[in-house]
Design a protein around this motif. Structure first.
Motif, PDB file in Angstrom:
ATOM      1  N   PHE A   1       0.806  -1.202   0.000  1.00  0.00           N
ATOM      2  CA  PHE A   1       0.000   0.000   0.000  1.00  0.00           C
ATOM      3  C   PHE A   1       0.848   1.264   0.000  1.00  0.00           C
ATOM      4  O   PHE A   1       0.411   2.289  -0.454  1.00  0.00           O
ATOM      5  N   ALA A   2       2.051   1.191   0.489  1.00  0.00           N
ATOM      6  CA  ALA A   2       2.953   2.336   0.472  1.00  0.00           C
ATOM      7  C   ALA A   2       4.363   1.832   0.172  1.00  0.00           C
ATOM      8  O   ALA A   2       5.206   1.781   1.055  1.00  0.00           O
ATOM      9  N   PRO A   3       4.612   1.418  -1.092  1.00  0.00           N
ATOM     10  CA  PRO A   3       5.925   0.854  -1.402  1.00  0.00           C
ATOM     11  C   PRO A   3       7.021   1.891  -1.282  1.00  0.00           C
ATOM     12  O   PRO A   3       6.813   3.071  -1.537  1.00  0.00           O
ATOM     13  N   ARG A   4       8.166   1.429  -0.875  1.00  0.00           N
ATOM     14  CA  ARG A   4       9.339   2.290  -0.809  1.00  0.00           C
ATOM     15  C   ARG A   4      10.157   2.034  -2.058  1.00  0.00           C
ATOM     16  O   ARG A   4      10.523   0.904  -2.336  1.00  0.00           O
ATOM     17  N   LEU A   5      10.424   3.088  -2.804  1.00  0.00           N
ATOM     18  CA  LEU A   5      11.208   2.959  -4.021  1.00  0.00           C
ATOM     19  C   LEU A   5      12.678   3.163  -3.697  1.00  0.00           C
ATOM     20  O   LEU A   5      13.038   4.061  -2.958  1.00  0.00           O
ATOM     21  N   SER A   6      13.510   2.334  -4.268  1.00  0.00           N
ATOM     22  CA  SER A   6      14.945   2.505  -4.081  1.00  0.00           C
ATOM     23  C   SER A   6      15.415   3.644  -4.981  1.00  0.00           C
ATOM     24  O   SER A   6      14.676   4.119  -5.849  1.00  0.00           O
ATOM     25  N   ALA A   7      16.649   4.080  -4.803  1.00  0.00           N
ATOM     26  CA  ALA A   7      17.190   5.153  -5.636  1.00  0.00           C
ATOM     27  C   ALA A   7      17.162   4.746  -7.101  1.00  0.00           C
ATOM     28  O   ALA A   7      16.922   5.567  -7.978  1.00  0.00           O
ATOM     29  N   ALA A   8      17.378   3.447  -7.375  1.00  0.00           N
ATOM     30  CA  ALA A   8      17.352   2.960  -8.758  1.00  0.00           C
ATOM     31  C   ALA A   8      15.940   3.005  -9.326  1.00  0.00           C
ATOM     32  O   ALA A   8      15.763   3.006 -10.538  1.00  0.00           O
ATOM     33  N   GLN A   9      14.919   3.041  -8.475  1.00  0.00           N
ATOM     34  CA  GLN A   9      13.532   3.072  -8.914  1.00  0.00           C
ATOM     35  C   GLN A   9      12.920   4.464  -8.785  1.00  0.00           C
ATOM     36  O   GLN A   9      11.709   4.590  -8.846  1.00  0.00           O
ATOM     37  N   ALA A  10      13.707   5.474  -8.602  1.00  0.00           N
ATOM     38  CA  ALA A  10      13.167   6.821  -8.440  1.00  0.00           C
ATOM     39  C   ALA A  10      12.253   7.144  -9.615  1.00  0.00           C
ATOM     40  O   ALA A  10      12.493   6.746 -10.749  1.00  0.00           O
ATOM     41  N   VAL A  11      11.189   7.859  -9.334  1.00  0.00           N
ATOM     42  CA  VAL A  11      10.224   8.223 -10.355  1.00  0.00           C
ATOM     43  C   VAL A  11      10.733   9.468 -11.075  1.00  0.00           C
ATOM     44  O   VAL A  11      10.897  10.522 -10.464  1.00  0.00           O
ATOM     45  N   ALA A  12      10.987   9.332 -12.361  1.00  0.00           N
ATOM     46  CA  ALA A  12      11.499  10.449 -13.153  1.00  0.00           C
ATOM     47  C   ALA A  12      10.369  11.384 -13.555  1.00  0.00           C
ATOM     48  O   ALA A  12       9.275  10.945 -13.921  1.00  0.00           O
TER      49      ALA A  12
ATOM     50  N   PRO B   1       8.160  13.465 -15.841  1.00  0.00           N
ATOM     51  CA  PRO B   1       7.900  13.391 -17.274  1.00  0.00           C
ATOM     52  C   PRO B   1       8.089  14.744 -17.983  1.00  0.00           C
ATOM     53  O   PRO B   1       8.118  14.798 -19.206  1.00  0.00           O
ATOM     54  N   GLN B   2       8.258  15.822 -17.204  1.00  0.00           N
ATOM     55  CA  GLN B   2       8.453  17.140 -17.811  1.00  0.00           C
ATOM     56  C   GLN B   2       9.918  17.421 -18.105  1.00  0.00           C
ATOM     57  O   GLN B   2      10.273  17.804 -19.212  1.00  0.00           O
ATOM     58  N   CYS B   3      10.789  17.217 -17.099  1.00  0.00           N
ATOM     59  CA  CYS B   3      12.200  17.580 -17.269  1.00  0.00           C
ATOM     60  C   CYS B   3      13.150  16.389 -17.197  1.00  0.00           C
ATOM     61  O   CYS B   3      14.333  16.526 -17.478  1.00  0.00           O
ATOM     62  N   GLY B   4      12.640  15.213 -16.788  1.00  0.00           N
ATOM     63  CA  GLY B   4      13.464  14.012 -16.725  1.00  0.00           C
ATOM     64  C   GLY B   4      14.225  13.825 -15.430  1.00  0.00           C
ATOM     65  O   GLY B   4      14.874  12.804 -15.239  1.00  0.00           O
ATOM     66  N   SER B   5      14.154  14.779 -14.516  1.00  0.00           N
ATOM     67  CA  SER B   5      14.867  14.678 -13.250  1.00  0.00           C
ATOM     68  C   SER B   5      14.302  13.549 -12.397  1.00  0.00           C
ATOM     69  O   SER B   5      13.095  13.317 -12.372  1.00  0.00           O
ATOM     70  N   SER B   6      15.171  12.834 -11.685  1.00  0.00           N
ATOM     71  CA  SER B   6      14.682  11.835 -10.740  1.00  0.00           C
ATOM     72  C   SER B   6      14.712  12.383  -9.312  1.00  0.00           C
ATOM     73  O   SER B   6      14.524  11.653  -8.353  1.00  0.00           O
ATOM     74  N   HIS B   7      14.870  13.682  -9.194  1.00  0.00           N
ATOM     75  CA  HIS B   7      14.820  14.369  -7.907  1.00  0.00           C
ATOM     76  C   HIS B   7      13.355  14.743  -7.658  1.00  0.00           C
ATOM     77  O   HIS B   7      12.945  15.897  -7.820  1.00  0.00           O
ATOM     78  N   THR B   8      12.549  13.712  -7.308  1.00  0.00           N
ATOM     79  CA  THR B   8      11.105  13.876  -7.154  1.00  0.00           C
ATOM     80  C   THR B   8      10.666  13.338  -5.797  1.00  0.00           C
ATOM     81  O   THR B   8      11.388  12.578  -5.157  1.00  0.00           O
ATOM     82  N   THR B   9       9.458  13.704  -5.408  1.00  0.00           N
ATOM     83  CA  THR B   9       8.918  13.221  -4.146  1.00  0.00           C
ATOM     84  C   THR B   9       7.425  12.956  -4.294  1.00  0.00           C
ATOM     85  O   THR B   9       6.731  13.653  -5.037  1.00  0.00           O
ATOM     86  N   GLU B  10       6.958  11.935  -3.593  1.00  0.00           N
ATOM     87  CA  GLU B  10       5.534  11.629  -3.583  1.00  0.00           C
ATOM     88  C   GLU B  10       4.843  12.601  -2.639  1.00  0.00           C
ATOM     89  O   GLU B  10       5.226  12.723  -1.481  1.00  0.00           O
ATOM     90  N   THR B  11       3.824  13.300  -3.135  1.00  0.00           N
ATOM     91  CA  THR B  11       3.085  14.231  -2.280  1.00  0.00           C
ATOM     92  C   THR B  11       1.770  13.633  -1.793  1.00  0.00           C
ATOM     93  O   THR B  11       1.241  14.064  -0.778  1.00  0.00           O
ATOM     94  N   SER B  12       1.242  12.644  -2.534  1.00  0.00           N
ATOM     95  CA  SER B  12       0.040  11.943  -2.107  1.00  0.00           C
ATOM     96  C   SER B  12       0.055  10.557  -2.742  1.00  0.00           C
ATOM     97  O   SER B  12       0.300  10.428  -3.938  1.00  0.00           O
ATOM     98  N   HIS B  13      -0.200   9.539  -1.934  1.00  0.00           N
ATOM     99  CA  HIS B  13      -0.201   8.184  -2.465  1.00  0.00           C
ATOM    100  C   HIS B  13      -1.363   7.967  -3.426  1.00  0.00           C
ATOM    101  O   HIS B  13      -1.339   7.053  -4.236  1.00  0.00           O
ATOM    102  N   PHE B  14      -2.390   8.808  -3.350  1.00  0.00           N
ATOM    103  CA  PHE B  14      -3.519   8.709  -4.265  1.00  0.00           C
ATOM    104  C   PHE B  14      -3.597   9.990  -5.079  1.00  0.00           C
ATOM    105  O   PHE B  14      -3.719  11.076  -4.536  1.00  0.00           O
TER     106      PHE B  14
END
Length: 166
Positions: free
Chosen positions: A116-127, A129-142
């Motif tokens: 329900f709240a998976p932890r992504l590793s650094a290799a799985q960081a969410v890129a 889609p606008q600039c390609g950066s993987s310096h992102t954060t989840e603000t809401s799980h839904f």
């Protein structure tokens, strides 16, 4: 007589009502097309069991078939449960172009337990889609739908949806 292959091709043009840049076939919602002595049957699987778009998807399938003077039984199949592994490579590209980060794919034999709240590793960081950066954060799980999470890019500051991995 209409071939099953023709029906697959016809339904490949039916867009997902929540993400219109991808078809129900590309998302893996369209699971099977069968023809037997009782007629045509279309099998669909929701992205999650409470998906509110399933009635609309069934109506859109009926409309696409009716335009070809066809009809079918539409069966919703819950097992096996839908997985993001069913999303086609073309749909992943379309999601990214539309501004939705596509889900990560699991390695063969990988962990397929839904968290329900998976932890992504650094290799799985969410890129982003606008600039390609993987310096992102989840603000809401839904996010905008239950199958997406809301993320924010910490570089370009743009919010975006991430299609969760199931």
């Amino acid at each position: 007589m209409t071939t099953v292959q023709h029906i697959w091709e016809l339904l490949d043009a039916v867009p997902d009502p929540e993400i219109p840049v991808v078809s129900i076939r590309e998302l893996g919602i369209l699971r099977d097309v069968r023809e037997d002595d009782q007629g045509l049957e279309i099998i669909i699987t929701p992205t999650y069991s409470g998906c509110p778009a399933m009635d609309q998807i069934a109506d859109d399938i009926r409309t696409a078939l009716a335009q070809q003077q066809l009809s079918a039984r539409i069966t919703t199949q819950l097992a096996p449960a839908w997985t993001t592994d069913w999303i086609s490579a073309a749909a992943r590209i379309k999601l990214h172009s539309y501004g939705i980060a596509p889900p990560h794919t699991l390695a063969p034999g990988g962990d397929r337990v839904i968290r329900f709240a998976p932890r992504l590793s650094a290799a799985q960081a969410v890129a982003c889609p606008q600039c390609g950066s993987s310096h992102t954060t989840e603000t809401s799980h839904f996010g905008s739908t239950a199958c997406k999470a809301l993320y924010k890019c910490l570089d370009c500051l743009e919010p975006f949806d991430y299609f969760k991995t199931y």
